[in-house]
Design a protein around this motif. Structure first.
Motif, PDB file in Angstrom:
ATOM      1  N   ASP A 173      -7.452  15.874  -4.788  1.00 13.91           N
ATOM      2  CA  ASP A 173      -8.419  14.793  -4.594  1.00 13.91           C
ATOM      3  C   ASP A 173      -9.563  15.248  -3.706  1.00 13.91           C
ATOM      4  N   SER A 174     -10.788  14.913  -4.109  1.00 12.97           N
ATOM      5  CA  SER A 174     -11.962  15.210  -3.281  1.00 12.97           C
ATOM      6  C   SER A 174     -12.734  13.948  -2.926  1.00 12.97           C
ATOM      7  N   SER A 175     -12.152  12.785  -3.233  1.00 18.62           N
ATOM      8  CA  SER A 175     -12.863  11.530  -2.976  1.00 18.62           C
ATOM      9  C   SER A 175     -12.780  11.115  -1.512  1.00 18.62           C
ATOM     10  N   GLY A 176     -11.812  11.660  -0.773  1.00 17.79           N
ATOM     11  CA  GLY A 176     -11.671  11.327   0.637  1.00 17.79           C
ATOM     12  C   GLY A 176     -10.969  10.021   0.917  1.00 17.79           C
ATOM     13  N   GLN A 177     -10.496   9.322  -0.129  1.00 19.41           N
ATOM     14  CA  GLN A 177      -9.838   8.037   0.110  1.00 19.41           C
ATOM     15  C   GLN A 177      -8.416   7.981  -0.436  1.00 19.41           C
ATOM     16  N   TYR A 178      -7.959   9.085  -1.055  1.00 16.93           N
ATOM     17  CA  TYR A 178      -6.571   9.124  -1.528  1.00 16.93           C
ATOM     18  C   TYR A 178      -5.651   9.400  -0.347  1.00 16.93           C
ATOM     19  N   ALA A 179      -4.549   8.687  -0.281  1.00 17.83           N
ATOM     20  CA  ALA A 179      -3.597   8.864   0.807  1.00 17.83           C
ATOM     21  C   ALA A 179      -2.215   8.469   0.322  1.00 17.83           C
ATOM     22  N   LYS A 180      -1.208   8.932   1.059  1.00 20.90           N
ATOM     23  CA  LYS A 180       0.163   8.504   0.802  1.00 20.90           C
ATOM     24  C   LYS A 180       0.589   7.528   1.899  1.00 20.90           C
ATOM     25  N   GLN A 181       1.298   6.485   1.509  1.00 25.89           N
ATOM     26  CA  GLN A 181       1.818   5.555   2.506  1.00 25.89           C
ATOM     27  C   GLN A 181       3.041   6.175   3.165  1.00 25.89           C
ATOM     28  N   ASP A 182       3.287   5.832   4.422  1.00 28.87           N
ATOM     29  CA  ASP A 182       4.298   6.555   5.190  1.00 28.87           C
ATOM     30  C   ASP A 182       5.735   6.131   4.922  1.00 28.87           C
ATOM     31  N   ASN A 183       5.977   5.207   4.014  1.00 29.11           N
ATOM     32  CA  ASN A 183       7.355   4.775   3.758  1.00 29.11           C
ATOM     33  C   ASN A 183       7.606   4.446   2.279  1.00 29.11           C
ATOM     34  N   LEU A 184       6.881   5.143   1.389  1.00 27.09           N
ATOM     35  CA  LEU A 184       7.018   4.870  -0.044  1.00 27.09           C
ATOM     36  C   LEU A 184       7.466   6.098  -0.828  1.00 27.09           C
ATOM     37  N   ALA A 185       8.147   7.033  -0.178  1.00 30.30           N
ATOM     38  CA  ALA A 185       8.673   8.225  -0.853  1.00 30.30           C
ATOM     39  C   ALA A 185       7.605   8.945  -1.665  1.00 30.30           C
ATOM     40  N   LEU A 210      -7.356   4.904  -7.718  1.00 28.65           N
ATOM     41  CA  LEU A 210      -6.822   6.051  -8.445  1.00 28.65           C
ATOM     42  C   LEU A 210      -7.845   6.659  -9.398  1.00 28.65           C
ATOM     43  N   VAL A 211      -8.702   5.834 -10.002  1.00 26.41           N
ATOM     44  CA  VAL A 211      -9.715   6.355 -10.908  1.00 26.41           C
ATOM     45  C   VAL A 211     -10.715   7.217 -10.130  1.00 26.41           C
ATOM     46  N   LYS A 212     -11.165   6.716  -9.005  1.00 27.77           N
ATOM     47  CA  LYS A 212     -12.102   7.483  -8.181  1.00 27.77           C
ATOM     48  C   LYS A 212     -11.482   8.818  -7.772  1.00 27.77           C
ATOM     49  N   ALA A 213     -10.208   8.792  -7.413  1.00 26.29           N
ATOM     50  CA  ALA A 213      -9.529  10.029  -7.018  1.00 26.29           C
ATOM     51  C   ALA A 213      -9.410  10.981  -8.203  1.00 26.29           C
ATOM     52  N   ALA A 214      -9.021  10.468  -9.381  1.00 28.70           N
ATOM     53  CA  ALA A 214      -8.814  11.320 -10.556  1.00 28.70           C
ATOM     54  C   ALA A 214     -10.110  11.986 -10.998  1.00 28.70           C
ATOM     55  N   LEU A 215     -11.209  11.264 -10.926  1.00 29.67           N
ATOM     56  CA  LEU A 215     -12.488  11.817 -11.350  1.00 29.67           C
ATOM     57  C   LEU A 215     -13.068  12.816 -10.353  1.00 29.67           C
TER      58      LEU A 215
END
Length: 581
Positions: A173-185, A210-215
């Motif tokens: 990801d290069s969008s800067g807004q993709y992240a993982k939540q800390d308790n969702l495996a 997710l679309v912004k991240a994928a693109l």
């Protein structure tokens, strides 16, 4: 969408794409005449392949700027969604990158398993105990939030085998807004996000687009790597000491390699990848990389040591005698020992001590306690006691612990018998003094106190995360229930009797390389009580008593004599090339 359904979706997508790239984006809307129904057989390929102009509709023109990559993912219709989950994005990625998931699944990033051929031990996050949160097993949904996949909720079983379970976006990801939540495996936060939810960096969780991240996908950046590796152990720079958020954009004085005013490298400049497997390992690292010629950053290699680029004779400069002497040190000293004078620089502290034995203390109202007794260089207040975790100490500009190392670590595994009267080393640094494959290397030595079985003399698994299950330490503050639940989960014997033992854990220091002008000088080591005090296999003089001072004067005079003789030879050289005899 369930992974089983996604598996079918991915298979259908792949089968459809096998007909030709354009069919995935421009499926026909009108019935097509088949050869059987036609009175005239079609020419080969006329109806099975669109014309070249359609196939190349998204191709860059000669008037466009020249891109660094051969594919602009923002032009791919299949990445324009909509997507309801991370695995759906991966299914779209696999429609072109058909081998990517398989490659990732054969890396230690995926398996969290490392077979150390040197020691014969099975290592990796899925198997070890550590001096921080203790263990992954029984705490998966929290710990695997940093996994490079989605949905691994039981490390007693191998990581998922569904190709769509691989998280492509966490690295690309290069969008800067993709992240993982800390308790969702491993899953990202999607709307609606629970109140108070956090990402793995501790930031407030907001719905990921997710679309912004994928693109936006592209080559991995410091942000991609750092969002997991800078925040290991529960916070910024907690674990490693030399990996912190400062490295997202470090000053040259903090890291000469990654600074924009220095070499402006990314992580992959040294940790070069091959089929999604990256060079470098904390289990079996490389303190040397002998080769005949320099390699540029990013060049193919199996190791990630300094000499991969700098060779084992890197010192040059205006004083050839000094350079020669410094190069003499490279057969005993790792480059990092001089060129990383301290770690946890740049305003972000590292945790240096963690005492689990004091966890569980409550205030007068029976409520958990939070004490913040340390202010780090950037002004942030850090906890020094938490009822959930116990007491802590922090440090900045920390002088490393030095030891002979050949890069191999031997671990105290869950069923390894310990001596509780001694400090237990969670991992032991391997390497013989003066051995050809060993160098004096800098480490962070993490000090702690951890639970152990007082009857069996083994370290214990602790169950800390699991709201609502009645046994998780962070919710119920009951050590007996926590330890029993952890040991039952992994199926190991537990006597029911526990205490706490002092531990050390070692982390190699290889980042935050200072500019050469800030490297250690000779006196840092060659002095009484210097940095090399206690290191065997080398000569380190003691304090400069009268004899030592006389010796230094004589050494200086000898050096001046040699230099003076050289000058006289040059001055006295005859015009025909002769010189005084």
């Amino acid at each position: 969408m369930k992974l089983s359904a996604l598996r079918g979706t991915a298979s259908l997508t792949a089968a459809w794409l096998a007909l030709g790239p354009a069919w995935a984006q421009d499926a026909p809307t009108a019935p097509q005449e088949t050869p059987e129904a036609s009175s005239e057989a079609p020419m080969m390929g006329v109806q099975s392949r669109p014309d070249p102009a359609t196939l190349a509709a998204n191709a860059a023109l000669i008037t466009d700027p020249v891109a660094g990559l051969t594919a602009d993912h923002s032009k791919f219709d299949i990445l324009k969604g909509p997507f309801a989950s991370g695995p759906e994005v991966t299914a779209a990625c696999l429609s072109c990158h058909t081998e990517a998931s398989n490659q990732v699944m054969h890396s230690v990033h995926w398996t969290w398993t490392y077979e150390n051929a040197t020691t014969g031990q099975t290592l990796g996050k899925a198997h070890e105990l550590n001096a921080f949160c203790g263990n992954v097993a029984s705490n998966e949904v929290r710990c695997t939030s940093c996994h490079v996949g989605y949905g691994w909720d039981d490390v007693r079983e191998p990581a998922p085998t569904d190709p769509t379970a691989v998280d492509c976006l966490v690295c690309h990801d290069s969008s800067g807004q993709y992240a993982k939540q800390d308790n969702l495996a491993g899953h990202p936060p999607l709307g609606p996000v629970a109140e108070g939810a956090k990402t793995i960096t501790g930031a407030k969780a907001t719905p990921v687009d997710l679309v912004k991240a994928a693109l936006s996908v592209g080559q991995p950046t410091r942000e991609n790597c750092g969002n997991c590796h800078f925040y290991g152990g529960g916070g910024d720079n907690v674990k490693h000491g030399d990996l912190s958020s400062v490295l997202f954009d470090p000053p040259r004085a903090v890291d000469v390699h990654m600074s924009q005013d220095g070499a402006n490298m990314t992580c992959e400049s040294c940790h070069v990848s091959d089929k999604h497997v990256l060079a470098g390992s904390r289990y079996e690292g490389d303190v040397i990389d002998p080769h005949g010629a320099d390699r540029m950053p990013g060049a193919e290699r199996d190791t990630a040591s300094c000499t991969s680029c700098h060779t084992d004779a890197p010192h040059k400069g205006p004083n050839p005698l000094l350079a020669m002497k410094l190069n003499d040190h490279t057969d005993s000293l790792a480059c990092q020992s001089c060129h990383i004078p301290s770690f946890a620089r740049g305003g972000v502290a590292t945790k240096t001590f963690w005492d689990w034995s004091t966890a569980g203390r409550m205030d007068e109202n029976g409520k958990p306690i939070k004490e913040h007794g340390y202010t780090q260089g950037n002004g942030a207040e850090l906890h020094t006691y938490l009822s959930t975790k116990g007491d802590f100490a922090w440090g900045e500009n920390v002088v490393p612990h030095y030891a002979w190392s050949n890069g191999v670590m031997r671990y105290t595994l869950p069923e390894t018998e310990i001596d509780p009267s001694q400090v237990v080393e969670i991992n032991q640094i391997q390497g013989e003094a003066g051995a050809p494959d060993a160098r004096i290397f800098p480490f962070k030595r993490m000090e702690g106190r951890q639970a152990y079985d007082t009857v069996r003399n083994v370290l214990l698994f602790n169950h800390v995360y699991g709201p609502g299950d009645g046994t998780a330490l962070w919710s119920y503050f009951d050590w007996e229930k926590s330890l029993k639940a952890g040991m039952d989960y992994v199926g190991l014997e537990y006597s029911g009797n526990y205490d706490f033992v002092d531990t050390y854990m070692y982390w190699p220091i290889a980042h935050q390389v200072a500019p050469k002008e800030d490297a250690l000088d000779c006196a840092a080591c060659h002095a009484e009580n210097g940095r090399m005090a206690g290191i065997t296999g080398i000569y380190v003089p003691g304090g400069l008593n009268i004899g030592g001072k006389i010796g230094m004067v004589l050494l200086a005079l000898a050096a001046l004599g040699v230099a003076g003789h050289g000058v006289l030879r040059l001055v006295g050289r005859k015009p025909n090339g002769g010189h005084h005899g």
